[in-house]
Design a protein around this motif. Structure first.
Motif, PDB file in Angstrom:
ATOM      1  N   UNK B 484       8.814  -4.493   3.145  1.00 46.32           N
ATOM      2  CA  UNK B 484       7.796  -4.170   3.626  1.00 46.32           C
ATOM      3  C   UNK B 484       6.733  -5.217   3.011  1.00 46.32           C
ATOM      4  N   UNK B 485       5.436  -5.439   3.665  1.00 45.84           N
ATOM      5  CA  UNK B 485       4.413  -6.358   3.289  1.00 45.84           C
ATOM      6  C   UNK B 485       3.642  -5.664   2.196  1.00 45.84           C
ATOM      7  N   UNK B 486       2.890  -6.410   1.256  1.00 49.57           N
ATOM      8  CA  UNK B 486       1.722  -5.700   0.583  1.00 49.57           C
ATOM      9  C   UNK B 486       0.779  -5.408   1.339  1.00 49.57           C
ATOM     10  N   UNK B 487       0.607  -4.046   1.825  1.00 50.12           N
ATOM     11  CA  UNK B 487      -0.201  -3.435   2.651  1.00 50.12           C
ATOM     12  C   UNK B 487      -1.690  -3.647   2.248  1.00 50.12           C
ATOM     13  N   UNK B 489      -2.818  -6.210   0.525  1.00 46.70           N
ATOM     14  CA  UNK B 489      -3.177  -7.534   0.574  1.00 46.70           C
ATOM     15  C   UNK B 489      -3.269  -7.729   1.982  1.00 46.70           C
ATOM     16  N   UNK B 490      -2.649  -7.123   2.947  1.00 46.72           N
ATOM     17  CA  UNK B 490      -2.513  -7.168   4.525  1.00 46.72           C
ATOM     18  C   UNK B 490      -4.142  -6.715   5.009  1.00 46.72           C
ATOM     19  N   UNK B 491      -4.293  -5.724   4.344  1.00 49.35           N
ATOM     20  CA  UNK B 491      -5.952  -5.290   5.037  1.00 49.35           C
ATOM     21  C   UNK B 491      -6.866  -6.032   4.391  1.00 49.35           C
ATOM     22  N   UNK B 492      -6.775  -6.463   3.038  1.00 51.77           N
ATOM     23  CA  UNK B 492      -7.577  -7.862   2.793  1.00 51.77           C
ATOM     24  C   UNK B 492      -7.734  -8.972   3.977  1.00 51.77           C
ATOM     25  N   UNK B 493      -6.546  -9.351   4.307  1.00 53.21           N
ATOM     26  CA  UNK B 493      -6.347 -10.413   5.249  1.00 53.21           C
ATOM     27  C   UNK B 493      -7.621 -10.219   6.346  1.00 53.21           C
ATOM     28  N   UNK B 497     -11.121  -3.524   2.702  1.00 57.66           N
ATOM     29  CA  UNK B 497     -10.751  -3.000   1.215  1.00 57.66           C
ATOM     30  C   UNK B 497      -9.565  -2.258   1.080  1.00 57.66           C
ATOM     31  N   UNK B 498      -9.019  -1.981   0.022  1.00 60.67           N
ATOM     32  CA  UNK B 498      -8.106  -1.144  -0.065  1.00 60.67           C
ATOM     33  C   UNK B 498      -7.455  -0.922  -1.631  1.00 60.67           C
TER      34      UNK B 498
END
Lengths: 175, 534
Positions: B484-487, B489-493, B497-498
């Motif tokens: 699974x991705x680093x979620x 970090x994915x949101x950050x892309x 924020x998260x």
């Protein structure tokens, strides 16, 4: 008509593209058994009428009526009672007929008040209308001669007397 | 007037101010007319999200949701969303582009028979053959979608039809000879129902999604209070009755509370209100005793008697029927029955484990959310963690894909919910499976600055399927979502924020941070794959 759980439904529908597909699709999708379906335009060119012969117990019949009524294009659904309705079907049947058998076939045709519509050196084509029992009986009598082809319209039906389908209430409407 | 411009005007006439869609080659005329209008268009990142967002929008606003896609793949991508709306009776008008009329049936570029494809899961659908029919068709479509038992109506618009020139008109009334939904309940049936209630000893109300759709909350509350009858509800009926009320028992069903199912088994009369007795609620759980008397109130006569035999059917609009019944219902002494039910109720206990306890997380979040918060669940374990532990306070709302069980529903539906009610808190709850079915919508959320909070329970598995496999086969397969991705970090892309939470003790501060943050926020909760649904 409910012999062997068979029921005849008379259905008024909007005469629009796709209605036949909606109705027939509903039967296959929900697993309802359908023996025949005939359709044609009515006295009002905007409305078509279907006669559908279905098989099923009272639960299935109730479901079929309700689900048909849910279709927007369906205007009215009634069940035709065997004793209070006229049922007819049209059949064209092509049988082997040589010189030696032609006369006896025509004799049966006359008894059934059917009519010969085409003759060839090898075959006779007969048109007949009647209820299902009459048609089945005629087919049985033709079997010994050799049946080449049969085409049937499926049952079509109308209630006896002066009452019209439009005078029935739509399902779910208050009495 | 150009037909496409007339179409947009029809939308305005119908009170549409927001649509969800994705343009394409054969819907460009409609988009050109939209460009010149005041209607807000939310550009999603995949068409399925347009249907789900319109669904969430409709459920929160009470208006008909509208979504738009192009022909062929655009239209077929909508299909799951349309079927989802159909199963949950959500009013949608779905517009699809179609190849030019003269080319239909020739398998040309981006041609798909969307009318045929959606026949079995639209309430009605149209392929427009003559531009002059457009006013009638649009008027009918909005009428059909929103009246009776609501549902999606699709209008397929060939390219040339959109460009045709028609005189503008919009009919004030609708006349469809085969469609006249019943509104008022039959007086005789209501009388029989009231008599049956009066004769019963342990009556129970079973509230379904129909109560939420008919917005009959006040009437139901009054009905229960005046009669003294306790209430259980289905998954779709969550929110139909306040969970802090003394008459509230709980959610039934295969994933409901056992004491609520038990209550149904003990009742001698059940009043089904807007519940279709689906296989996952009462139908499949075999909780209905054979000798029970059933009063079934529903807008759709076809739902009555479909799953269980009904003694007293009442067809019509729930609000109207409940008002009719409320005038005559008499108070029953149900104190002993209520006491029995109260004693059966078990308090939830939340244990702390190695990783986040998702049930506890929902309960903590529920405690922090406002009185008007909206929670949208996805599908799977997360759905029932949310449904079982989010408190239905009056004014709150819970939504999920109940009938279809569509993974990926949660996030786009929450987008629609937030757009419909910008002043209410909206939380999407999902698992790592469902999140990845709609994570492209982070783009839509970021671009439109949708202030929505996402709670992602990450157990790196398709948890509910895994649970079924373990139970049925003693082992599991193909449910691990490896790598699974680093979620966060994915949101950050996407500029979202998260935080990641791995322990219960960090939940409170994470939720505080999410709720006080202006703009979208992701809270990823790491969950043990062995965590159970119930």
């Amino acid at each position: 008509m409910s012999v062997n759980n068979r029921h005849v439904l008379s259905v008024l529908v909007e005469n629009q593209a796709g209605v036949l597909s909606r109705v027939s699709g509903l039967f296959s999708r929900r697993g309802y058994n359908i023996d025949s379906l005939s359709v044609g335009v009515t006295e009002d060119p905007a409305i078509s009428r279907m006669t559908i012969v279905v098989r099923g117990d009272s639960y299935i019949l109730e479901q079929i009526k309700k689900q048909l009524n849910k279709l927007i294009d369906v205007i009215k659904v009634i069940e035709l009672d065997k004793d209070r309705s006229v049922f007819r079907e049209l059949m064209l049947i092509k049988v082997n007929a040589r010189e030696n058998t032609r006369a006896s076939i025509i004799e049966i045709v006359d008894i059934f008040r059917a009519s010969v519509v085409d003759v060839s050196s090898e075959t006779l084509t007969v048109e007949m209308t009647g209820d299902e029992d009459k048609i089945e009986a005629f087919i049985d009598l033709m079997k010994p001669y050799g049946i080449r082809e049969i085409v049937r319209t499926g049952l079509t039906a109308l209630e006896r007397g002066s009452k019209e389908i439009q005078s029935y209430k739509k399902y779910g409407e208050e009495d | 007037m150009k037909a496409a411009e007339a179409i947009v005007k029809f939308l305005v006439e119908e009170g549409v101010d927001t649509v969800f869609g994705y343009p394409g080659g054969y819907i460009v005329h409609v988009y050109e007319a939209l460009r010149k209008s005041d209607i807000r268009h939310i550009l999603v990142r995949q068409e399925s999200a347009a249907a789900h967002s319109a669904n969430g929008y409709a459920r929160v606003s009470g208006k008909t949701g509208v979504c738009i896609a192009t022909s062929g793949p655009g239209a077929t991508n909508l299909i799951t969303g349309v079927a989802t709306a159909y199963m949950d009776s959500i009013p949608l008008v779905v517009l699809t582009g179609q190849v030019p009329s003269s080319m239909i049936g020739r398998d040309v570029f981006q041609e798909a028979d969307i009318k045929g494809a959606t026949e079995s899961f639209t309430k009605h659908n149209y392929l427009v053959r003559d531009a002059k029919d457009l006013p009638r068709i649009f008027r009918e479509a909005f009428h059909i979608a929103s009246t009776g038992r609501p549902g999606p109506v699709l209008i397929d618009l060939p390219h040339d039809i959109q460009a045709a020139d028609i005189p503008y008109s919009y009919p004030e009334t609708v006349h469809i000879s085969g469609y006249k939904p019943t509104v008022k309940g039959h007086e005789g049936q209501i009388k029989r129902a009231l008599k049956a209630i009066a004769e019963s000893e342990r009556p129970l109300i079973l509230a379904g999604g129909g109560v939420n759709l008919a917005r009959a909350h006040t009437e139901l509350l009054y009905f229960s209070e005046k009669s003294g009858i306790p209430v259980v509800h289905t998954l779709m009926g969550k929110g139909a009755f306040p969970s802090n009320h003394p008459h509230y028992v709980g959610m039934i069903g295969t994933h409901g509370f056992s004491y609520a199912n038990e209550a149904v088994s003990m009742a001698d009369l059940v009043v089904f209100i807007g519940a279709r007795i689906a296989d996952r609620t009462a139908g499949g759980t075999q909780i209905l005793p054979e000798n029970m008397r059933i009063v079934h109130i529903d807008v759709d006569p076809a739902e009555i008697g479909k799953i269980v035999g009904t003694n007293i059917p009442i067809v019509g609009d729930l609000r109207v029927i409940l008002k009719q019944m409320n005038e005559k219902i008499k108070k029953k002494d149900t104190s002993a029955w209520l006491e029995t039910l109260r004693a059966m109720k078990t308090e939830e206990t939340y244990e702390t484990g190695r990783l986040v306890n998702p049930k506890k997380a929902i309960r903590i979040l529920s405690g922090k959310l406002s009185d008007t918060a909206i929670m949208v669940a996805d599908v799977g374990q997360n759905q029932f963690w949310a449904a079982r532990h989010f408190e239905d306070l009056p004014g709150r709302k819970f939504m999920a894909s109940g009938g279809m069980g569509t993974m990926g529903y949660g996030i786009p539906a929450a987008v629609g919910a937030k757009i419909a009610a910008p002043d209410r808190q909206v939380v999407a709850v999902c698992g790592d499976g469902g999140f990845q079915m709609s994570m492209f919508e982070l783009g839509t959320i970021a671009a439109n600055e949708i202030d929505l909070k996402i709670v992602l329970f990450n157990n790196s598995h398709l948890g509910m399927v895994r649970e079924i496999q373990n139970r049925v086969f003693g082992q599991n397969s193909h449910t691990a979502l490896d790598k699974n991705p680093d979620f966060v970090m994915l949101a950050k892309a996407y500029g979202i924020s998260g935080v990641r939470v791995e322990k219960d003790e960090d939940l409170k501060s994470a939720f505080d941070q999410a709720l006080s943050h202006k703009g979208p926020f992701l809270v990823e909760c790491v969950v043990d794959p062995d965590e159970s649904t119930l």
